[in-house]
Design a protein around this motif. Structure first.
Motif, short mmCIF file in Angstrom:
data_model
loop_
_atom_site.label_atom_id
_atom_site.label_comp_id
_atom_site.label_asym_id
_atom_site.label_seq_id
_atom_site.Cartn_x
_atom_site.Cartn_y
_atom_site.Cartn_z
N ARG A 64 0.83 -1.20 0.00
CA ARG A 64 0.00 0.00 0.00
C ARG A 64 0.87 1.26 0.00
O ARG A 64 0.54 2.26 -0.63
N GLY A 281 -4.97 8.61 0.45
CA GLY A 281 -5.14 9.23 -0.88
C GLY A 281 -6.03 8.36 -1.75
O GLY A 281 -6.54 7.34 -1.30
N THR A 282 -6.20 8.80 -3.00
CA THR A 282 -7.12 8.10 -3.89
C THR A 282 -6.70 6.65 -4.11
O THR A 282 -5.57 6.36 -4.45
N ARG A 283 -7.66 5.77 -3.89
CA ARG A 283 -7.43 4.34 -4.08
C ARG A 283 -8.31 3.88 -5.24
O ARG A 283 -9.52 4.08 -5.21
N PRO A 284 -7.72 3.30 -6.29
CA PRO A 284 -8.56 2.88 -7.41
C PRO A 284 -9.55 1.80 -6.98
O PRO A 284 -9.15 0.81 -6.37
N ALA A 285 -10.83 1.99 -7.29
CA ALA A 285 -11.83 1.01 -6.90
C ALA A 285 -11.62 -0.30 -7.64
O ALA A 285 -12.04 -1.35 -7.17
N ASN A 286 -10.95 -0.24 -8.80
CA ASN A 286 -10.77 -1.45 -9.58
C ASN A 286 -9.49 -2.22 -9.26
O ASN A 286 -9.10 -3.09 -10.02
N VAL A 287 -8.85 -1.93 -8.14
CA VAL A 287 -7.74 -2.79 -7.71
C VAL A 287 -8.29 -3.75 -6.67
O VAL A 287 -8.89 -3.33 -5.68
N THR B 51 -2.97 8.27 -6.02
CA THR B 51 -1.92 8.22 -4.98
C THR B 51 -1.54 6.78 -4.67
O THR B 51 -0.37 6.46 -4.55
N GLU B 52 -2.57 5.93 -4.53
CA GLU B 52 -2.28 4.55 -4.14
C GLU B 52 -1.98 3.67 -5.33
O GLU B 52 -2.45 2.55 -5.43
N LYS B 104 3.88 -3.88 -6.51
CA LYS B 104 2.94 -2.76 -6.71
C LYS B 104 2.84 -2.43 -8.21
O LYS B 104 1.75 -2.18 -8.73
N MET B 161 -13.21 8.61 -2.25
CA MET B 161 -11.77 8.35 -2.26
C MET B 161 -11.43 7.11 -3.08
O MET B 161 -10.27 6.75 -3.21
N SER B 162 -12.44 6.44 -3.61
CA SER B 162 -12.17 5.21 -4.39
C SER B 162 -12.95 5.18 -5.69
O SER B 162 -13.84 4.35 -5.87
N PRO B 163 -12.65 6.07 -6.62
CA PRO B 163 -13.35 6.02 -7.90
C PRO B 163 -12.81 4.90 -8.79
O PRO B 163 -11.70 4.42 -8.57
N LEU B 165 -10.97 3.86 -11.98
CA LEU B 165 -9.97 4.60 -12.75
C LEU B 165 -9.46 3.76 -13.92
O LEU B 165 -9.69 2.55 -13.98
#
Lengths: 290, 261
Positions: A64, A281-287, B51-52, B104, B161-163, B165
């Motif tokens: 992370r 921070g922004t976490r991609p929903a598709n991970v 960011t992540e 990652k 915080m979780s769109p 992408l």
């Protein structure tokens, strides 16, 4: 009204390298951890389940925080083990004796890195074996009694120092992983002292992960103790902090059954989503989360 | 002349800065724009690296520049990202990475994206988005100015915080359901704002709370000083600490006879 205003403002601090978060794990290494784990495959010891959980949590937290070539110190992490008559730092190798370690150091200094094989998608509808690195920070261990109160006392000392050094930061999260029975005092009283420690952004949070020998369905983030199977589970539930509104929202987003009154208590399940309860921070929903 | 060149018909300015506490090298948004004299017209894009995720800046730049160079304005743009994805992988290939960085990078980089094509001759725009970068169209009618369109999100409460992408590895079928397209028309003096999530959410919230900044953005924002003042004001008034990218396009077109609004 003032009380309400304070509650509303708590747990809002931004987590950054300048103002990192803190996870402190308390791990039960008493002899009862040799007993079978009720929530997994037959013959698996609770101590083995605990080691798996802890290694996965540190692994996932490292991923992370990984950023391009390096890793950002968004978190400092500590592991205290309790067994026999005492509680002491449980990280080994180069990290022996350290109570809190920046995640970058932890990621770079596992006890060893094993290579394991996992099945993965070959991109053409098939499956291939892939070799993956599996770092290990913590091995199963068990001996003697369960000085959980000593562990909570030591945790209180550590988080007091942390809060003094990081007064405006997000309050530390202490995660206790145990099979449930303290042999050295009043667990609830010690838990109250721990969660009374606070900084500008709120009080320390205590979550409990109960690995029981009792078989039965896992229970995650309950709002009351009604369905908990025994007195130890009920006591650990009682000692657990209520989730913050952000945590409830994040847990719901991750498919966990969270509600406004949910406590940070998990019975016989792997608490792998807990590290996502803090926002960096922004976490991609598709991970897909591991 | 009604059909003046596109280059003369839009004034485009970009305002951006990294998250407070981060260096310029750590800024992970990207933007690109191009004005042509062809039917492709004016193309503007912003992208916001998550960011992540790792190597997200590189991916955001590749997305924005791919759109800028492309000639398509619809969903087919995303089917043509193979070269950008290949380039992303190539930039990482052979790089010695520690276990955590390598794992990652395996997940790929992720970014939100918004591209807008403006046909200045026909006074029309077409926007394409995945994620939470936003287009806001504000017209110059009246004293307060009026929001004509906010796309793909309309309210500050819709930002999370979780769109979903766009990934630098293949997205598979799931991307198709997330692509959003909108079209609109432009009048002389209209302002289009393309913004990454934090600034878009903040501008929409200011608007919802009766403190719109549209007029100020239109008339006063221009110098580095005015931009710095806006960021400082924002950070004291609810602007989330994040990379900040705002592209302002002011349309100086010819009058349109048949309005579609």
């Amino acid at each position: 009204m003032m009380q309400k205003a304070r509650e509303t403002m708590a747990y809002q601090a931004e987590i950054s390298r300048k103002n990192p978060g803190c996870f402190l794990f308390l791990v039960d290494q008493s002899e009862s951890m040799e007993d079978p784990f009720g929530g997994g495959e037959a013959g698996r010891k609770k101590a083995e389940e605990l080691a798996t959980i802890l290694n996965k949590l540190i692994h996932n937290l490292s991923i992370r925080c990984a950023k391009s070539d390096s890793i950002y110190d968004y978190f400092h992490v500590g592991v205290l083990g309790y067994s026999e008559e005492s509680c002491k730092p449980a990280l080994g190798g180069e990290l022996s004796g350290r109570s809190l370690v920046p995640i970058s150091e932890l990621a770079n200094k596992p006890l060893r890195i094993e290579e394991r094989t996992k099945k993965s998608d070959d991109g053409a509808g098939g499956v291939v074996d892939q070799t993956v690195k599996f770092p290990v920070w913590f091995d199963p261990y068990w001996k003697g009694g369960t000085p959980m109160c000593a562990a909570l006392k030591e945790a209180t000392r550590i988080v007091e120092t942390w809060c003094e050094e990081h007064p405006t930061g997000f309050p530390p999260i202490v995660i206790n992983i145990t099979d449930g029975e303290a042999t050295d005092g009043d667990l609830i009283a010690e838990a109250r002292k721990l969660t009374a420690v606070s900084g500008d952004d709120g009080s320390v949070l205590l979550f409990n992960i109960h690995l029981s020998s009792t078989a039965g369905p896992s229970i995650e983030l309950p709002g009351n103790a009604n369905k908990l199977p025994d007195q130890h589970a009920k006591q650990l539930f009682e000692a657990s902090s209520t989730l913050t509104p952000f945590m409830v929202a994040r847990a719901t987003e991750l498919g966990m059954p969270a509600a406004e009154d949910s406590r940070g208590f998990i019975f016989n399940a792997q608490p792998l989503h807990v590290i996502h309860f803090l926002d960096i921070g922004t976490r991609p929903a598709n991970v897909r989360l591991r | 002349m009604k059909h003046a060149t596109a280059a003369n018909e839009c004034d485009i300015k970009v305002f951006c800065c990294p998250k407070s506490g981060n260096s310029l090298e750590e800024y992970e948004d990207a933007w690109a724009h191009r004005q042509t004299r062809t039917p492709v017209g004016i193309r503007v894009a912003v992208a916001d690296g998550a960011t992540e995720s790792s190597f997200a800046k590189l991916w955001a730049v590749l997305l924005a520049e791919s759109y800028m160079r492309s000639e398509v304005a619809g969903a087919e743009f995303f089917a043509r990202l193979k070269p950008a994805r290949r380039l992303w992988r190539r930039r990482l290939a052979g790089r010695p990475l520690p276990w955590f960085a390598s794992e990652k990078a395996e997940q790929g980089a992720f970014a939100a994206f918004l591209g807008v094509q403006i046909d200045a001759h026909k006074n029309r725009w077409t926007a394409l988005a995945v994620g939470d970068c936003c287009l806001m169209q504000v017209d110059d009618v009246g004293k307060g100015m009026r929001v004509v369109e906010a796309f793909p999100l309309q309210k500050s409460s819709q930002f999370t915080m979780s769109p979903y992408l766009i990934g630098s590895r293949s997205d598979g079928e799931s991307l198709n359901e997330r692509i959003q397209i909108s079209k609109g028309s432009l009048r002389d003096g209209d302002m289009l704002l393309l913004a990454t999530d934090a600034v878009a959410a903040w501008l929409l919230r200011q608007h919802e709370e009766g403190r719109p900044l549209w007029k100020w953005l239109y008339r006063k924002l221009g110098t580095p000083e005015s931009f710095a003042a806006m960021v400082a004001y924002g950070r004291k008034n609810g602007l989330r600490n994040d990379d900040f990218t705002l592209v302002r396009v002011i349309h100086h077109g010819s009058p349109v006879e048949a309005k579609e609004r």
